[in-house]
Design an enzyme around this catalytic site. Structure first.
Site, PDB file in Angstrom:
ATOM      1  N   ASP A 145       0.840  -1.279   0.192  1.00 14.00           N
ATOM      2  CA  ASP A 145      -0.212  -0.184   0.079  1.00 14.00           C
ATOM      3  C   ASP A 145       1.076   1.338  -0.032  1.00 14.00           C
ATOM      4  O   ASP A 145       2.211   1.616   0.155  1.00 14.00           O
ATOM      5  CB  ASP A 145      -0.876  -0.135   0.825  1.00 14.00           C
ATOM      6  CG  ASP A 145      -2.685   0.956   1.231  1.00 14.00           C
ATOM      7  OD1 ASP A 145      -2.260   1.637   0.243  1.00 14.00           O
ATOM      8  OD2 ASP A 145      -3.299   0.527   0.937  1.00 14.00           O
TER       9      ASP A 145
HETATM   10  C1  BGC Z   1      -4.948   3.611   0.133  1.00 10.23           C
HETATM   11  C2  BGC Z   1      -5.463   1.978  -1.218  1.00 10.23           C
HETATM   12  C3  BGC Z   1      -5.168   3.108  -2.587  1.00 10.23           C
HETATM   13  C4  BGC Z   1      -3.280   3.455  -2.527  1.00 10.23           C
HETATM   14  C5  BGC Z   1      -3.385   4.124  -3.854  1.00 10.23           C
HETATM   15  C6  BGC Z   1      -3.445   4.284   0.140  1.00 10.23           C
HETATM   16  O1  BGC Z   1      -3.689   5.225   0.436  1.00 10.23           O
HETATM   17  O2  BGC Z   1      -5.008   2.489   1.534  1.00 10.23           O
HETATM   18  O3  BGC Z   1      -6.061   1.576  -0.543  1.00 10.23           O
HETATM   19  O4  BGC Z   1      -4.957   2.265  -3.559  1.00 10.23           O
HETATM   20  O5  BGC Z   1      -3.484   4.593  -1.699  1.00 10.23           O
HETATM   21  O6  BGC Z   1      -3.995   5.466  -3.466  1.00 10.23           O
END
Ligand code: BGC
Length: 767
Positions: free
Chosen positions: A303
């Site tokens: 993530d």
């Molecule tokens: C989120 C993810 C997301 C990623 C990219 C993160 O802050 O937890 O779910 O896909 O950002 O935007």
């Protein structure tokens, strides 16, 4: 030197001129011999490519950067964007996120393909969560439809628009189960139930990926966040997760397994720690379970910055250790921590990690790029004409409108206040949300432009037989907020209420567009209160004193505690955040052109103090009141144990009755359950018939009820249909505390009906 470069050219030619398409579906059924051939060809190509990659180029494939700069304009000379361009040219970036638009993506892809030594195309990721430019209801709302076909279609049109705009990978579906409506991200998932959540997760994967991943109409999906993110303590986003093995194996993991079995291309790990180990550095989750037991052959992306965050967890002391542990644990791609690109080469050179681990990660990433057809044509997602004709096109709008209508849940309808007559009424519409064209889009719709939803007021215009008065009333929230700052809620100013009250006295019916703004839920937006925000409760009570004919149109990204409204307001319609076609969908339901059929995918508590409150809880040793006024049983002294609205609950403008429940054991561990449903009201309607079981005694205690089947049944007035649902080992068993799936002999109960608290009961026994 000469020999080597000629070799590179030969290998590259054989890769880029391949004429076959790599099918996602084929990838699913690897046992088939033709598919084996396809898979083998891809694997051979991956191996040849890997053979000519330098260590740096390999690590580059594992590196993902975000891009917020104008890729079609002049390249910046200095700063981080310039550095990114440099890295891109050197082949040090395997993927980018947050770059959209056919032209923009083409410009970047061109650098990757034409200017890097090996010309490996980028995989372009984006959060296409519930639509791209044209948006569907938030995922929690979609889940209220229980309509797997419609949900699949919604993901399909989202993929279509995104793919037309250069994107080939979405970070969705989020398959995190959650029992805590304080957690802001419940809006992004399928609610509290693992069975429903698994079915919906699979429908979304199939919708995004279709049966041909290399088609220019489909994109790779990503099951996230692996794992446990929805169980953040106290519902506070990013918080610690500490769950027992039974909950992990039976509640949290099954939707991920279902996504993996359905051929999801990628997984994303999560920000949280799970029982003391950050998920990003958790090899039990990523290596033992996902890549081991489940045999997942796609790749795992971290993530955003989660590799780096292992320092904040105080799990590692340095960025280098973070990179090492994430890699060892099975995180293949580093999203925005920049730690792989900084440290992995050193780690390999110092023999701290083996090159085999790098090769495995790179192979996984290249495999998905091959399957997407990016080596055949890196520009297949970059056709501006296709982009123009696809975005916002009729079929896309139709799909999101259909999804929006099916997502609405009728929570209360005393005296049949709904549907409204189409003419002759003075209708007072109240609330800032009624004219809002942004909030209905929901959170997590990064590709959509503000102000593009059909507002409630616009939707009502089609029904012009009635007189409408719109009075905004007290301000609810500050529209001048800037994303991603907190939204400001008005907590004390009731000015404007008197005008509403006067108008309410002369109205036949009052439609209250109350509830949450979209940016009150979503990532980083957990709340300790889940009642109507700001001054809305007080305003509602005052308006109700002036006119009892009130319909509350509840806008929400999470279950809300609306106990007072349930006791007093005659009509309550849960309209969530329904996306681009929001106003049209709500108007059709208000006027009965669509008979609401949604059922809650998540329990609504009476008060925040009941949380977590969910239908499939355990019995405990003291489940029942032994005698009036006794205190020694599992309960609160100031509120009862029942939720406001249980999981699976939802009304219709017609009524249904269930009868003739039959339970037959056909063979060992196979049971057929059948029953009849009759539409006992005057209108045609659709019922979500639900089947729950109780495994009466278990070697690991079993929930009071568990959803194990459901069917959507359309019935005309007075019509009766028979429903038959098969229960097999998959539904009858559970995971023991060693993570093994077992079916235990003994007594079972069966419950069928239109909600999780249905009383129609049958029984069977397994030998
Ligand atoms: C989120 C993810 C997301 C990623 C990219 C993160 O802050 O937890 O779910 O896909 O950002 O935007």
């Amino acid at each position: 030197m000469k020999i080597i470069s000629r070799f590179i050219i030969v290998v590259l030619l054989s890769i880029s001129t391949s004429s076959f398409a790599f099918k996602a579906k084929e990838n699913l059924h690897k046992a088939d011999s033709t598919d084996n051939k396809t898979v083998n060809i891809i694997e051979t190509k991956i191996d040849s490519l890997l053979g000519i990659m330098t260590l740096e180029e390999k690590i580059g494939q594992m590196n993902q950067y975000t891009g917020f700069w104008d890729v079609t304009g002049p390249a910046p000379k200095e700063g981080s964007a310039a550095t990114k361009y440099d890295d891109l040219r050197k082949g040090l970036i395997g993927s980018m996120l947050n770059v959209t638009g056919a032209e923009q993506v083409r410009a970047l892809q061109k650098i990757a393909v034409e200017e890097t030594r090996l010309g490996i195309p980028l995989i372009i990721g984006f959060d296409v969560i519930h639509g791209y430019k044209t948006v569907s209801p938030i995922p929690l709302a979609e889940s209220a439809s229980w309509d797997l076909e419609a949900i699949k279609k919604s993901a399909e049109v989202a993929a279509l628009e995104a793919a037309a705009s250069g994107i080939n990978w979405t970070f969705a579906p989020m398959v995190d189960i959650s029992r805590d409506p304080r957690w802001g991200r419940v809006m992004e998932g399928a609610g509290e139930d693992t069975y429903l959540g698994s079915k919906i997760g699979v429908a979304r994967v199939m919708g995004f990926q279709g049966d041909d991943l290399s088609s220019k109409r489909t994109i790779a999906a990503c099951a996230k966040h692996f794992a446990g993110y929805g169980f953040a303590e106290s519902g506070k986003d990013y918080n610690t997760v500490d769950v027992g093995t039974s909950t992990l194996f039976n509640i949290i993991l099954p939707p991920f397994k279902a996504a993996s079995d359905a051929g999801v291309a990628t997984f994303m790990n999560s920000f949280n720690e799970l029982n003391g180990i950050p998920a990003t550095g958790n090899s039990f989750l990523q290596r033992d379970i996902l890549k081991g037991k489940w045999n997942f052959d796609g790749f795992v992306v971290s993530d955003w910055g989660s590799i780096m965050e292992m320092l904040n967890h105080r799990y590692v002391a340095t960025g280098k250790d973070a990179a090492e542990l994430a890699l060892l644990a099975g995180s293949d791609m580093d999203m925005e921590s920049h730690l792989y690109i900084e440290h992995i080469a050193d780690l390999v050179e110092n023999n701290e990690v083996s090159i085999g681990l790098i090769d495995d990660a790179v192979k996984r990433i290249l495999r998905i790029k091959f399957q997407l057809g990016l080596f055949d044509d890196p520009y297949r997602y970059c056709d501006p004409n296709f982009e123009k004709e696809t975005i916002g096109s009729r079929p896309v709008q139709d799909a999101v409108l259909d999804m929006a209508k099916k997502s609405i849940v009728l929570l209360k309808n005393e005296g049949n206040i709904l549907p409204l007559e189409k003419s002759g009424l003075n209708v007072l519409v109240v609330g800032q949300l009624a004219r809002d064209k942004t909030s209905p889009l929901g959170n997590w719709r990064l590709g959509a432009d503000n102000g593009t939803a059909v507002s409630l007021l616009e939707g009502l215009q089609k029904y012009d037989g009635n007189n409408y008065t719109f009075i905004e009333g007290p301000k609810m929230f500050d529209e001048e907020f800037s994303f991603p700052k907190e939204i400001k809620i008005n907590n004390n100013d009731l000015s404007g209420l008197q005008e509403v009250i006067s108008a309410a006295r002369n109205a036949d019916v009052v439609l209250l567009a109350f509830g949450e703004h979209a940016f009150q839920s979503g990532e980083g937006r957990s709340q300790s209160h889940i009642s109507l925000p700001g001054v809305q409760q007080e305003a509602m009570e005052e308006i109700y004193k002036a006119n009892k004919n009130v319909v509350l149109l509840l806008h929400n990204g999470r279950p809300l505690a609306i106990d007072w409204a349930d006791k007093n307001i005659p009509g309550i319609l849960d309209v969530w955040q329904l996306g681009t076609q929001s106003g049209n969908a709500i108007a059709e339901v208000i006027y009965g052109d669509y008979n609401p059929s949604g059922k809650l995918p998540m329990t609504f508590p009476k008060s925040v103090g009941q949380i977590p409150v969910y239908y499939n809880h355990k019995s405990t040793g003291r489940p029942k009141l032994p005698a009036p006024d006794e205190v020694f049983w599992s309960h609160y002294t100031d509120i009862d144990n029942e939720p406001l609205y249980p999981f699976g609950y939802g009304l219709s403008y017609t009524t249904f009755s269930y009868s003739n429940l039959n339970v037959d054991k056909v063979e060992k561990n196979k049971v057929t359950v059948s029953f009849e449903i009759k539409n006992t009201g005057k209108r045609e309607g659709r019922e979500v018939a639900q089947l729950y079981i109780q495994d009466v005694v278990g070697s690991v205690t079993r929930p009071v009820r568990e959803l194990k089947g459901f069917e959507l049944v359309n019935l005309k007035s007075n019509e009766t249909k028979k429903v038959t649902i098969q229960l097999t080992e998959n539904e009858l068993g559970f995971y023991n505390n060693d993570g093994n799936f077992i079916v235990e002999p003994g007594d079972f109960k069966v419950f069928v009906g239109g909600s999780s608290n249905t009383q129609l009961e049958g029984a069977f026994k397994l030998d």
